[in-house]
Write a protein that holds these residues in place. Structure first.
Motif, PDB file in Angstrom:
ATOM      1  N   LEU A 136      -0.317  11.783  10.336  1.00 54.56           N
ATOM      2  CA  LEU A 136      -1.543  12.185   9.042  1.00 54.56           C
ATOM      3  C   LEU A 136      -1.277  11.165   8.626  1.00 54.56           C
ATOM      4  O   LEU A 136      -0.256  10.492   8.137  1.00 54.56           O
ATOM      5  CB  LEU A 136      -1.440  13.796   8.431  1.00 54.56           C
ATOM      6  CG  LEU A 136      -0.264  15.038   9.674  1.00 54.56           C
ATOM      7  CD1 LEU A 136      -0.485  15.857   8.921  1.00 54.56           C
ATOM      8  CD2 LEU A 136      -2.342  15.198   9.158  1.00 54.56           C
ATOM      9  N   GLN A 138      -2.129  10.029   4.243  1.00 54.42           N
ATOM     10  CA  GLN A 138      -2.728  10.691   3.055  1.00 54.42           C
ATOM     11  C   GLN A 138      -3.358   9.307   2.213  1.00 54.42           C
ATOM     12  O   GLN A 138      -2.305   8.762   2.171  1.00 54.42           O
ATOM     13  CB  GLN A 138      -1.785  11.932   2.733  1.00 54.42           C
ATOM     14  CG  GLN A 138      -1.541  12.717   3.621  1.00 54.42           C
ATOM     15  CD  GLN A 138      -0.898  13.746   2.486  1.00 54.42           C
ATOM     16  OE1 GLN A 138      -2.185  14.566   1.415  1.00 54.42           O
ATOM     17  NE2 GLN A 138      -0.679  14.763   2.676  1.00 54.42           N
ATOM     18  N   VAL A 143      -7.397  12.808   4.187  1.00 54.06           N
ATOM     19  CA  VAL A 143      -6.356  12.389   5.521  1.00 54.06           C
ATOM     20  C   VAL A 143      -7.100  11.744   6.110  1.00 54.06           C
ATOM     21  O   VAL A 143      -8.025  11.983   6.787  1.00 54.06           O
ATOM     22  CB  VAL A 143      -5.669  13.803   5.614  1.00 54.06           C
ATOM     23  CG1 VAL A 143      -4.375  13.208   6.432  1.00 54.06           C
ATOM     24  CG2 VAL A 143      -5.261  14.729   3.695  1.00 54.06           C
ATOM     25  N   VAL A 145      -6.492  11.301  10.411  1.00 55.13           N
ATOM     26  CA  VAL A 145      -5.431  11.944  11.605  1.00 55.13           C
ATOM     27  C   VAL A 145      -5.949  11.434  12.802  1.00 55.13           C
ATOM     28  O   VAL A 145      -6.986  10.971  13.501  1.00 55.13           O
ATOM     29  CB  VAL A 145      -6.396  13.684  11.287  1.00 55.13           C
ATOM     30  CG1 VAL A 145      -5.118  14.508  12.153  1.00 55.13           C
ATOM     31  CG2 VAL A 145      -5.901  13.869  10.543  1.00 55.13           C
ATOM     32  N   VAL A 158      -5.768  19.136   4.513  1.00 56.20           N
ATOM     33  CA  VAL A 158      -5.575  19.610   6.648  1.00 56.20           C
ATOM     34  C   VAL A 158      -5.185  20.713   5.557  1.00 56.20           C
ATOM     35  O   VAL A 158      -3.922  20.503   4.688  1.00 56.20           O
ATOM     36  CB  VAL A 158      -4.599  18.227   5.846  1.00 56.20           C
ATOM     37  CG1 VAL A 158      -4.369  18.693   7.981  1.00 56.20           C
ATOM     38  CG2 VAL A 158      -5.458  17.402   6.980  1.00 56.20           C
ATOM     39  N   THR A 168       3.460  19.980  11.763  1.00 58.46           N
ATOM     40  CA  THR A 168       2.745  19.375  10.591  1.00 58.46           C
ATOM     41  C   THR A 168       3.702  20.066   9.551  1.00 58.46           C
ATOM     42  O   THR A 168       3.830  19.394   8.861  1.00 58.46           O
ATOM     43  CB  THR A 168       1.964  20.763   9.858  1.00 58.46           C
ATOM     44  OG1 THR A 168       0.515  20.696  11.253  1.00 58.46           O
ATOM     45  CG2 THR A 168       0.576  19.414   9.195  1.00 58.46           C
ATOM     46  N   VAL A 286      -2.246  18.399   2.820  1.00 57.69           N
ATOM     47  CA  VAL A 286      -1.756  18.829   3.299  1.00 57.69           C
ATOM     48  C   VAL A 286      -1.445  20.317   2.447  1.00 57.69           C
ATOM     49  O   VAL A 286      -0.764  20.246   2.219  1.00 57.69           O
ATOM     50  CB  VAL A 286      -0.966  18.020   4.602  1.00 57.69           C
ATOM     51  CG1 VAL A 286      -0.988  19.206   5.482  1.00 57.69           C
ATOM     52  CG2 VAL A 286      -2.004  16.703   5.003  1.00 57.69           C
TER      53      VAL A 286
END
Length: 378
Positions: A136, A138, A143, A145, A158, A168, A286
């Protein structure tokens, strides 16, 4: 207000909270990709689940209440029995979802998952199974991925719904981890004995708790709770023998249930964990939902309900606010934390009293106070 249809969200994890938040965001027109590590979308995992009214309230919001009602077994009381099966008392369950919904519905966990899978498939989300997020990256706008299949995607947000051992959560630097409470549970699905129309719990006997819950007109799931043992020391081929040895010490409907504890592959053994992320539930763009943020022993049967409520509250904020920022995600945690902490602490306390052998514990009082508080909408 920013058009929700201009936004894109990645949901990591296709369990209750991930499926629920996907449905609610898609209803508002948000583009959603859902990835799930298991190729079968966990469609066959688990024995049974107890859904109390506050969980049913969210399932109604998702538009799947009719299917849940048709598939499960509704009831409104809880029995407490002696180890020999003698009923000591019966308490009416509190309707935490309001008067229009049953107090409790038991159902087969795979059936609930299938209902949610069908709804997600129909809502227009892009689903990829057997897929994980490998990285990930950012920035202020979103974000980026990279996925395990070699593809990449770009998202405004996310949502980490990848469970108790969330990869995660670790990836974004949240270090809170689940901790065993000292108890473990054996579970199995079985045919429903005639006369089982509610959950009955026996405290004491060969185990700390022995109970069952009707999950359809024809099925139940049964469980016994004992102290934790080293899972590596229990061969999988002996699971049926281990559960049966404990269950044989109970009377009432248990002798009939015991007849069906014969397939070790049908028996599940799990430790009880306590988990609550004490700090922020997000890092940048996230955010955690469900078991990734919190988990509790099933002593109050509120685990799925708390996860579903997370999804409802987060989706409400995302679909009613113009700006998706740190304040929104902080407000989400602030709304959820007092309620979740209450449930986690109460669930752990019920088990701790048993482990410590406290005979005068106010179990009914704690359960009543907690369930009464859950009548309030989250």
């Amino acid at each position: 207000m920013t058009d929700p249809r201009s936004r894109a969200v990645l949901v990591i994890g296709g369990g209750a909270s991930g499926n629920a938040v996907t449905l609610l965001l898609r209803r508002a027109g948000v583009a959603v990709d859902l990835i799930e590590a298991k190729p079968d979308w966990n469609a066959t995992t688990g024995s049974g689940i107890t859904l109390q009214g506050n969980a049913l309230r969210v399932l109604r919001e998702l538009g799947v209440w009719e299917q849940v009602s048709a598939s499960g077994f509704a009831f409104g009381s809880l029995g407490v029995t002696a180890a020999d099966g003698t009923v000591l008392f019966v308490a009416e369950d509190i309707q935490t979802g309001g008067p229009e919904l049953p107090a409790t519905v038991g159902m087969q966990r795979p059936r609930l998952q299938q209902i949610l899978i069908e709804a997600v498939r129909a809502c227009g989300a892009r689903v990829r199974l057997g897929t994980t997020a490998e990285s990930l990256d950012q920035d202020d706008d979103g974000v980026s991925v990279r996925f395990s299949d070699g593809t990449e995607g770009r998202y405004d947000l996310v949502i980490a719904a990848d469970g108790l051992n969330s990869a995660t959560r670790a990836m974004i630097g949240i270090t809170d981890r689940p901790e065993p409470t000292g108890m473990a549970i054996w579970r199995i699905a079985a045919p429903r004995p005639e006369g089982v129309t509610r959950t009955d719990l026996a405290y004491g006997g060969p185990a700390y708790i022995a109970g069952y819950c009707p999950t359809s007109e024809n099925t139940i799931y049964a469980y016994v709770v004992e102290g934790c043992r080293d899972r590596a020391s229990i061969p999988a081929r002996s699971y049926a023998d281990e559960m049966r040895a404990l269950a044989e010490g109970y009377g009432g409907f248990w002798p009939e249930i015991v007849k069906h504890i014969d397939d070790p592959a049908a028996v599940n053994y799990t430790w009880f964990d306590r988990h609550l992320v004490e700090g922020p539930w997000h890092r940048g763009r996230v955010v955690l939902v469900g078991d990734a943020a919190h988990c509790c022993p099933p002593t109050l049967a509120q685990g799925a309900a708390m996860s579903l409520e997370d999804a409802s509250v987060l989706a409400e904020l995302l679909t009613t606010r113009d700006t998706w920022d740190d304040r929104l995600l902080t407000d989400y945690r602030a709304r959820r934390m007092p309620r979740v902490r209450m449930v986690v602490d109460a669930s752990v306390q019920l088990g701790r009293w048993l482990l410590d052998g406290v005979r005068d514990a106010d179990v009914p009082g704690l359960m009543n106070r907690t369930m009464s508080a859950l009548k309030e909408t989250p």
